[in-house]
Design an enzyme around this catalytic site. Structure first.
Site, PDB file in Angstrom:
ATOM      1  CE  LYS A   1      -3.879  -2.294   2.126  1.00 28.09           C
ATOM      2  NZ  LYS A   1      -4.508  -2.782   3.361  1.00 28.09           N
TER       3      LYS A   1
ATOM      4  CD  GLN B   1      -3.558  -4.325   6.601  1.00 32.22           C
ATOM      5  OE1 GLN B   1      -3.429  -3.374   5.839  1.00 32.22           O
ATOM      6  NE2 GLN B   1      -4.200  -5.430   6.240  1.00 32.22           N
TER       7      GLN B   1
ATOM      8  CG  ASP C   1     -10.104  -0.224   4.635  1.00 34.14           C
ATOM      9  OD1 ASP C   1      -9.847  -0.522   3.452  1.00 34.14           O
ATOM     10  OD2 ASP C   1      -9.429  -0.619   5.609  1.00 34.14           O
TER      11      ASP C   1
END
Ligand code: NDP
Length: 298
Positions: free
Chosen positions: A54, A98, A121
């Protein structure tokens, strides 16, 4: 029939390039780069790989990547304090924590603490609610990526029969919602579904998001179906090999002679997830600065 391969890797590369171009324009307009903050707690090896890729993809797309690596024993109070600080930081447009988090941390509480307008997200309940009622927010990256591949392949999905196998909050449910918004007739199947083969047989579009290697058999599919395989499963290693092959939830080889088009694993849905994450971050940046992204830019 020989199925066409839906090349998610190439599609994702083109999307990342468009994001990079628009990110450079954003920098010119805002006088700063769009910024994505990624928080990693602990040393989970798979999470470390994801966070590294990422970071690389964010920088390559002309955006700022802020990495926060915290030790596994971080307290929830400390993690929430960091999220608060990122919520308040004007140079941070998107925040990604995460998952999975170490067991002593409450994932729901941590996700709830992220500002919905930085929740790139799309996991915050506010964004799930916005998707449910048709307001603009952030849509989880994997189903959004699947939708882009479907729209590119099929154009208008109106009236098509779609079956989504799996009902998780991060893939199955938002996927079904997006298909419904696109006027498909949607069925969600799960572990309690009776006659899964019969349900799948109706589908013009099958999205498999289960996590069971090659569970969906070729003979379940309707002739000419479009198949999106979200599953990522590692088979046991062949003798002499140290790692097994990656396969999806669909019998890929068998499906090739029945489906009209199918995503491979790897190289199908997987690469779309990071590309959509970058897209969501850039959209967040334009919104945070009160700027309009040009229509159709992404
Ligand atoms: P979850 O484990 O959260 O959900 C799996 C779903 O599959 C559940 O709804 C479950 O039903 C259903 N299911 C399990 N067994 C069966 C069965 N025998 N028949 C029908 N349905 C069944 O997984 P995720 O949604 O998080 O992920 C699904 C897959 O997608 C995984 O392989 C994951 O690795 C992959 N993935 C890939 C991503 C990418 O970037 N390409 C991103 C995210 C996930 P029930 O609810 O009844 O238990």
């Amino acid at each position: 029939m020989v199925a066409q391969i839906i090349d998610g890797k190439a599609f994702a590369a083109r999307l990342r390039e468009r994001v990079g171009e628009q990110a450079a324009k954003f920098e010119g307009l805002a006088g700063r780069k769009a910024g994505l903050a990624v928080v990693l707690v602990g040393e989970d090896p798979a999470s470390q790989v994801y966070v590294r890729s990422k970071h690389k993809a964010t920088v390559a797309a002309n955006m700022e990547s802020f990495e926060h690596r915290l030790p596994a024993e971080t307290t929830e109070a400390d993690l929430l304090a960091l999220v608060d600080q990122l919520n308040a930081d004007q140079t941070v447009d998107g925040i990604l924590v995460q998952l999975p988090l170490p067991a002593h941390l409450d994932e729901k509480a941590v996700i709830a603490s992220i500002s919905p307008d930085k929740d790139v997200d799309g996991f915050h309940v506010t964004n799930a609610g916005r998707l449910a009622v048709g307001q603009s927010g952030f849509v989880p990256c994997t189903p959004m990526g699947c939708m882009m591949l479907l729209a590119d392949r099929l154009g208008d999905l109106s009236g098509l029969e779609a079956v989504v196998i799996g009902r998780s909050n991060i893939v199955g449910k938002p996927m079904a919602q997006l298909l419904l918004d696109a006027n498909a007739t949607v069925t969600i199947a799960h572990s309690r579904t009776k006659d899964l083969a019969g349900v799948v047989k109706r589908a013009d579009i099958v999205v498999a998001a289960v996590g069971r290697a090659e569970m969906v058999k070729a003979e379940w599919l309707k002739e000419g179906a479009t198949v999106i395989d979200v599953g990522i499963n590692r088979l046991p290693p062949e003798p002499g090999a140290d790692k097994g092959r990656l396969v999806g939830d669909v019998d890929y080889a068998g499906a090739q002679s029945v489906a009209a088009a199918i995503t491979p694993v790897p190289g199908g849905v997987g690469p779309m997830t990071i590309a959509v994450l970058l897209r969501n971050t850039l959209i967040a940046a334009y919104r945070n600065e009160g700027l309009d992204l040009p229509d159709g830019a992404l």
